[in-house]
Write a protein that holds these residues in place. Structure first.
Motif, short mmCIF file in Angstrom:
data_model
loop_
_atom_site.label_atom_id
_atom_site.label_comp_id
_atom_site.label_asym_id
_atom_site.label_seq_id
_atom_site.Cartn_x
_atom_site.Cartn_y
_atom_site.Cartn_z
N VAL A 11 0.81 -1.21 0.00
CA VAL A 11 0.00 0.00 0.00
C VAL A 11 0.85 1.26 0.00
CG1 VAL A 11 -0.27 0.03 2.51
CG2 VAL A 11 -2.00 1.12 1.07
N ALA A 12 1.96 1.25 0.73
CA ALA A 12 2.83 2.44 0.77
C ALA A 12 3.57 2.63 -0.54
CB ALA A 12 3.82 2.32 1.92
N GLY A 13 3.78 1.53 -1.27
CA GLY A 13 4.58 1.60 -2.48
C GLY A 13 3.99 2.46 -3.57
N ALA A 22 7.08 7.55 -11.32
CA ALA A 22 6.27 6.61 -12.11
C ALA A 22 5.08 7.33 -12.72
CB ALA A 22 5.79 5.46 -11.24
N GLY A 23 4.70 6.88 -13.91
CA GLY A 23 3.56 7.50 -14.59
C GLY A 23 2.27 6.72 -14.43
N ARG A 24 2.39 5.48 -13.96
CA ARG A 24 1.19 4.64 -13.78
C ARG A 24 1.54 3.50 -12.84
NH1 ARG A 24 -0.25 3.68 -19.10
NH2 ARG A 24 0.97 1.77 -19.11
N ILE A 25 0.53 2.98 -12.13
CA ILE A 25 0.71 1.88 -11.19
C ILE A 25 -0.13 0.69 -11.65
CG2 ILE A 25 0.33 1.08 -8.82
CD1 ILE A 25 2.59 3.14 -9.10
N GLU A 26 0.45 -0.51 -11.59
CA GLU A 26 -0.35 -1.73 -11.68
C GLU A 26 -0.37 -2.36 -10.30
OE1 GLU A 26 0.23 -6.19 -12.85
OE2 GLU A 26 0.31 -5.01 -14.70
N LEU A 27 -1.55 -2.52 -9.76
CA LEU A 27 -1.71 -3.01 -8.39
C LEU A 27 -2.17 -4.46 -8.39
CD1 LEU A 27 -1.66 -2.18 -5.36
CD2 LEU A 27 -4.09 -1.60 -5.62
N SER A 39 -7.07 -7.09 -3.20
CA SER A 39 -8.27 -7.02 -2.38
C SER A 39 -8.92 -5.65 -2.52
CB SER A 39 -7.94 -7.27 -0.91
OG SER A 39 -7.19 -6.18 -0.38
N ILE A 40 -10.22 -5.59 -2.22
CA ILE A 40 -10.93 -4.32 -2.27
C ILE A 40 -10.31 -3.31 -1.30
CG2 ILE A 40 -13.10 -3.18 -1.69
CD1 ILE A 40 -14.59 -5.46 -2.95
N GLY A 41 -9.91 -3.78 -0.11
CA GLY A 41 -9.30 -2.88 0.85
C GLY A 41 -8.03 -2.25 0.33
N LEU A 42 -7.17 -3.06 -0.28
CA LEU A 42 -5.92 -2.55 -0.84
C LEU A 42 -6.22 -1.55 -1.96
CD1 LEU A 42 -2.84 -2.58 -1.09
CD2 LEU A 42 -3.06 -4.58 -2.59
N VAL A 43 -7.16 -1.88 -2.83
CA VAL A 43 -7.51 -0.99 -3.95
C VAL A 43 -8.01 0.35 -3.43
CG1 VAL A 43 -9.11 -0.65 -5.86
CG2 VAL A 43 -7.96 -2.86 -5.58
N ARG A 44 -8.88 0.32 -2.45
CA ARG A 44 -9.42 1.59 -1.93
C ARG A 44 -8.35 2.45 -1.31
NH1 ARG A 44 -14.89 -1.07 0.67
NH2 ARG A 44 -16.23 -0.79 -1.15
N LEU A 82 -14.50 -4.21 -8.11
CA LEU A 82 -13.41 -3.23 -8.10
C LEU A 82 -13.75 -1.98 -8.90
CD1 LEU A 82 -10.32 -5.61 -8.34
CD2 LEU A 82 -11.27 -4.45 -6.33
N ARG A 83 -14.65 -2.10 -9.86
CA ARG A 83 -15.11 -0.90 -10.57
C ARG A 83 -15.84 0.03 -9.61
NH1 ARG A 83 -18.10 -1.64 -16.17
NH2 ARG A 83 -17.66 0.60 -16.21
N SER A 84 -16.54 -0.55 -8.65
CA SER A 84 -17.22 0.26 -7.63
C SER A 84 -16.24 0.83 -6.62
CB SER A 84 -18.27 -0.59 -6.91
OG SER A 84 -19.27 -1.05 -7.80
N ALA A 85 -15.21 0.05 -6.28
CA ALA A 85 -14.23 0.48 -5.29
C ALA A 85 -13.31 1.58 -5.83
CB ALA A 85 -13.40 -0.71 -4.82
#
Length: 250
Positions: A11-13, A22-27, A39-44, A82-85
């Motif tokens: 999450v901190a990364g 960086a110009g974009r993140i892949e999580l 997970s939804i928590g990580l995404v949020r 995840l679209r909702s999150a």
């Protein structure tokens, strides 16, 4: 300038990578296993901290990319959740047939589920038998980019194939190079292949903060994964220098 995308699962990364250029993140989760759906928590938590684009890996398990109907349903449900999150996030998807061809039906269902969100076809692409034919299939799916090392172990080794794919794509889809990219080879990968985006992990192992752990248990590992800002800065600086040299030589 070449866009640098960082794959991470801490999450901190995300903020570390953004601050390092960086110009974009892949999580994802479980990056050490090649990544699975976060997970939804990580995404949020990550989405709330970022100002750069965020892509979410959709992969129900580690291992191959040949999925059962139940696994496809899991991925479709994950996309919906995840679209909702994270309504502004994009998605990273892909599915293969056992024969080594792209599973068009499953992949199309995944892409369609993403709606108008940007979509990357992930490195399952490199596991197909015929990259040229697979590229046309992926383009027909309507994705925005393909992550690939040209079918080789590293992007540097696959640079000539990457150039061929860039030329074949002709701007219809973005070819994003990924595979052991670091500051010492990023410039060569980009100049040799002609890609405009690169993808890499910047993971480093840091010691656990535990002052005590039970020697009879192995759940609390001696180290944890974090994102190394130095790796990100190094690649970004190398590609910025390459861009400046290109302008100077123009």
């Amino acid at each position: 300038m070449t866009l640098v995308e960082i794959a991470l699962d801490d999450v901190a990364g995300a903020r570390i990578a953004e601050q390092a250029g960086a110009g974009r993140i892949e999580l994802c989760n479980a990056l050490a296993d090649g990544g699975i759906t976060p997970s939804i928590g990580l995404v949020r938590e990550v989405a709330a901290r970022l100002t750069i684009p965020l892509m979410l890996l959709i992969r129900p398990r580690a291992g191959d990319f040949v999925y059962s109907e139940q696994e496809v349903q899991v991925m479709l449900s994950d996309i919906e959740s995840l679209r909702s999150a994270a309504p502004s996030a994009g998605f990273v998807v892909g599915a293969l047939e056992a024969s080594g061809a792209i599973d068009v039906e499953a992949s199309r269902r995944l892409v369609d589920a993403c709606g108008d969100a940007p979509v990357t076809f992930h490195k399952a692409f490199d596991s197909t038998r015929d990259l040229s034919s697979s590229l046309e299939t992926v383009i027909d799916l309507g994705v925005q980019r393909v992550l690939t090392s040209g079918g080789r172990r590293t992007a540097l080794e696959g640079a000539s194939v990457l150039r061929t794919l860039v030329e074949q794509a002709g701007g219809r889809v973005t070819i994003m190079a990924g595979g052991a990219i670091r500051a010492e080879n990023a410039g060569e990968v980009v100049s040799s292949s002609g890609v405009t985006e690169v993808h890499l992990q910047a993971a480093v192992q840091r010691p656990s903060v535990n002052s005590w752990s039970n020697p009879e248990q192995g759940y609390d590992a001696a180290s944890v994964t974090a994102t190394d800002p130095g790796v990100v800065r190094g690649v970004v600086a190398e590609l910025a220098n390459l861009a400046m040299l290109g302008k100077a030589g123009a």
